[in-house]
Write an enzyme that holds these catalytic residues in place. Structure first.
Site, PDB file in Angstrom:
ATOM      1  N   HIS A 181      25.258  60.199  49.283  1.00 59.50           N
ATOM      2  CA  HIS A 181      25.946  60.133  48.052  1.00 59.50           C
ATOM      3  C   HIS A 181      25.356  61.147  47.014  1.00 59.50           C
ATOM      4  O   HIS A 181      25.796  61.664  46.406  1.00 59.50           O
ATOM      5  CB  HIS A 181      25.763  58.489  47.460  1.00 59.50           C
ATOM      6  CG  HIS A 181      26.526  57.467  48.484  1.00 59.50           C
ATOM      7  ND1 HIS A 181      27.758  57.635  48.841  1.00 59.50           N
ATOM      8  CD2 HIS A 181      25.914  56.516  49.098  1.00 59.50           C
ATOM      9  CE1 HIS A 181      28.060  56.510  49.516  1.00 59.50           C
ATOM     10  NE2 HIS A 181      26.944  56.112  49.756  1.00 59.50           N
ATOM     11  N   ASN A 191       8.691  56.093  28.336  1.00 59.75           N
ATOM     12  CA  ASN A 191       8.791  56.121  29.909  1.00 59.75           C
ATOM     13  C   ASN A 191       9.318  57.453  30.368  1.00 59.75           C
ATOM     14  O   ASN A 191       8.962  57.967  30.939  1.00 59.75           O
ATOM     15  CB  ASN A 191       9.642  54.707  30.465  1.00 59.75           C
ATOM     16  CG  ASN A 191       9.884  55.114  32.118  1.00 59.75           C
ATOM     17  OD1 ASN A 191       8.766  54.831  32.655  1.00 59.75           O
ATOM     18  ND2 ASN A 191      11.040  55.518  32.545  1.00 59.75           N
ATOM     19  N   ASN A 199       7.600  64.929  32.992  1.00 59.77           N
ATOM     20  CA  ASN A 199       6.456  66.062  33.697  1.00 59.77           C
ATOM     21  C   ASN A 199       5.305  65.353  34.239  1.00 59.77           C
ATOM     22  O   ASN A 199       4.416  65.407  33.113  1.00 59.77           O
ATOM     23  CB  ASN A 199       6.442  67.085  32.832  1.00 59.77           C
ATOM     24  CG  ASN A 199       5.751  68.423  33.487  1.00 59.77           C
ATOM     25  OD1 ASN A 199       4.960  68.059  34.398  1.00 59.77           O
ATOM     26  ND2 ASN A 199       5.751  69.385  32.808  1.00 59.77           N
ATOM     27  N   HIS A 209       1.649  65.292  32.119  1.00 63.85           N
ATOM     28  CA  HIS A 209       1.252  64.058  31.472  1.00 63.85           C
ATOM     29  C   HIS A 209      -0.150  63.927  32.040  1.00 63.85           C
ATOM     30  O   HIS A 209      -0.736  62.983  31.321  1.00 63.85           O
ATOM     31  CB  HIS A 209       2.303  63.078  31.989  1.00 63.85           C
ATOM     32  CG  HIS A 209       2.174  61.715  31.740  1.00 63.85           C
ATOM     33  ND1 HIS A 209       1.216  60.949  32.748  1.00 63.85           N
ATOM     34  CD2 HIS A 209       2.054  60.908  30.480  1.00 63.85           C
ATOM     35  CE1 HIS A 209       1.099  59.762  32.040  1.00 63.85           C
ATOM     36  NE2 HIS A 209       1.573  59.787  30.728  1.00 63.85           N
ATOM     37  N   SER A 249       0.904  68.213  22.480  1.00 62.11           N
ATOM     38  CA  SER A 249       2.008  68.634  23.349  1.00 62.11           C
ATOM     39  C   SER A 249       3.335  69.280  22.568  1.00 62.11           C
ATOM     40  O   SER A 249       3.556  70.569  22.947  1.00 62.11           O
ATOM     41  CB  SER A 249       2.557  67.609  24.186  1.00 62.11           C
ATOM     42  OG  SER A 249       3.707  67.698  24.923  1.00 62.11           O
ATOM     43  N   HIS A 251       4.022  73.289  23.018  1.00 62.03           N
ATOM     44  CA  HIS A 251       5.543  73.608  23.191  1.00 62.03           C
ATOM     45  C   HIS A 251       6.081  74.730  22.193  1.00 62.03           C
ATOM     46  O   HIS A 251       6.923  75.597  22.763  1.00 62.03           O
ATOM     47  CB  HIS A 251       6.480  72.261  23.329  1.00 62.03           C
ATOM     48  CG  HIS A 251       6.677  71.616  24.530  1.00 62.03           C
ATOM     49  ND1 HIS A 251       5.419  70.623  24.889  1.00 62.03           N
ATOM     50  CD2 HIS A 251       7.256  71.376  25.535  1.00 62.03           C
ATOM     51  CE1 HIS A 251       5.711  70.074  26.058  1.00 62.03           C
ATOM     52  NE2 HIS A 251       6.935  70.370  26.442  1.00 62.03           N
TER      53      HIS A 251
END
Length: 478
Positions: free
Chosen positions: A63, A340, A346, A350, A381, A385
């Site tokens: 599937h 979460n 990543n 992390h 972070s 980025h």
């Protein structure tokens, strides 16, 4: 066969759910001695075990494999669409892929800089660390430790500044710049991890032991770590028994296919809309329509980037290096909370942020100040980025930083108790809207800088969005 695969999948999901409910169980398996040595309240360390990537497991189910085939079919339709368009509109088959050629332009300069960056980590970092570790066996002067620490910090600063200067001088296009900046950050994090993990061992090493164990790791271990798909240094990693080269080739082929997928998305949904930037693009009506028009292609680019880098690219290198732990991401698409999602999107990055930012803040300030550690992780972070986009695009437009450190950080607390599956819908709606905003606003600013005349000096022009201050009277459309 199908029932057996479904049974395996159910067991896999059950294990993942147990890990999510009790994260420390992941660090306890096969490492009871490590657990016993930890003090009360001490956070667990990263433990590497042999395991396959989540999508590798899922794609064995028919599937899920069908969904993969649907994306392949869409890529083929995009290709046929381009071929038919070229034949009907231009009377011949073009397929020049000029956007890809431009985005990855000046590639020899990219490779030259990349080689220099790699050589610096091999010929400067390791020899310097080796000299410090061996000389420390004879003298443990704290002053010399601080001198070498200063040298290391100076190296990291130079490694951050010099490649950016090179990019600016040679005016490298966006994709070429992304390669250099991401490699720059990757090597900086790897070097930091190697020095951090090895330095503590050198400092704790007793001169009366009479052995070399505990001193500088072998160069072969350092070299393996530089190319392995992890940012956490260990002397040894779990390894697979052999290399399956057909798996390596198929993963690199998927990376190439994702590159063309991204090309078609930008060529069909982005460039035609924003190329001729003018006054109409910044009206509230046009801006709102553009954002909604960019939601689907922007999210598709997110999917494709995730699959190309975090799955295909990392698995290809893991297979070539027989690297056993391939949990580069988890089932982030099932997340009902943004906390979460950030932990599972990543795992490679992390793990580094958790080990060297969150744990350090936790150790210094104590368990009551976990929020400071969380804020530090988000801020660092978000900064890096945004740093990737600033250097790659050549202008400062902190949309991603505001969304990451602002809305993204706020959503962590908003969805903190999200147990209902409806929160998963909220997460997906937020991702669609966020990616639509990013693609729209950065595309507007990029083409505004291509079309609008410069009205300020170089420094302020770099900082002030030209899509906000464009002199439409002097615009020249291309």
């Amino acid at each position: 066969m199908s029932r057996e695969l479904e049974s395996l999948f159910e067991e896999f999901v059950s294990e993942v759910e147990q890990i999510e409910q009790n994260p420390e169980s992941l660090f306890e398996v096969g490492h009871k001695s490590n657990r016993a040595k930890r003090k009360d309240g001490e956070l667990p360390d990263k433990v590497f075990v042999n395991r396959r990537s989540v999508l590798t497991e899922l794609l064995e189910i028919s599937h899920i494999r069908t969904i993969y085939h649907i994306f392949v079919a869409i890529l083929l339709v995009f290709s046929l669409n381009t071929i038919v368009y070229d034949i009907i509109d231009k009377g011949r088959l073009v397929l020049d892929f000029d956007l890809i050629q431009w985005a990855f332009g000046k590639f020899p300069k990219v490779m030259a800089l990349w080689v220099c960056m790699q050589l610096s980590t091999l010929l400067i970092v390791y020899p310097g660390f080796y000299h410090w570790s061996t000389s420390r066996r004879y003298t443990s002067s704290r002053l010399m430790d601080f001198v070498w620490l200063g040298i290391f910090i100076s190296y990291q600063i130079a490694f951050l500044v010099l490649p950016v200067t090179y990019l600016s001088e040679h005016n490298l296009p966006p994709a070429s710049s992304v390669i250099i900046v991401t490699e720059q950050l990757r090597l900086m994090m790897k070097v930091h991890s190697f020095v951090r993990e090895s330095a503590f061992r050198v400092i704790k090493h007793k001169k009366t032991d009479g052995t070399e164990e505990g001193n500088c790791p072998d160069f072969s271990k350092y070299l393996y770590f530089l190319f392995s798909p992890t940012l956490i240094y260990r002397d040894h990693y779990p390894r697979t028994q052999k290399i399956h080269w057909n798996y390596v080739v198929s993963n690199f082929a998927q990376v190439l296919a994702c590159l063309f997928y991204t090309y078609y998305i930008f060529e069909r949904f982005c460039v035609p809309v924003f190329r001729n930037f003018n006054r109409e693009h910044v009206t509230p009506k046009a801006l709102l329509l553009s954002v909604f028009g960019c939601m689907l292609p922007g999210t598709l680019v997110l999917f494709i980037g995730f699959f190309a880098i975090l799955h295909s690219w990392l698995n290809a290198f893991a297979e070539m290096l027989r690297f056993g732990d391939r949990l580069f991401y988890k089932d982030w698409w099932n997340s009902t909370t943004f906390s979460n999602y950030y932990r599972t999107w990543n795992v490679v990055v992390h793990d580094w942020l958790y080990t060297y930012i969150y744990k350090d803040v936790y150790m210094i300030l104590g368990p009551k100040m976990r929020s400071v550690g969380l804020t530090s992780v988000f801020f660092i972070s978000a900064v890096f980025h945004e740093y990737v986009l600033v250097v790659s695009f050549g202008f400062f437009y902190p949309v991603l930083f505001v969304m990451f450190a602002g809305a993204g950080f706020g959503f962590v607390f908003l969805t903190d108790k999200g147990v209902s599956r409806s929160w998963n819908v909220f997460m997906w709606v937020s991702l669609f809207i966020g990616n639509g905003l990013l693609m729209c606003l950065y595309s507007l600013e990029w083409y505004a800088r291509q079309n609008c005349p410069v009205t300020t000096n170089n420094f302020f022009d770099y900082l002030i969005p030209r899509s906000w201050t464009c002199d439409f009277a002097g615009i020249t459309l291309k």
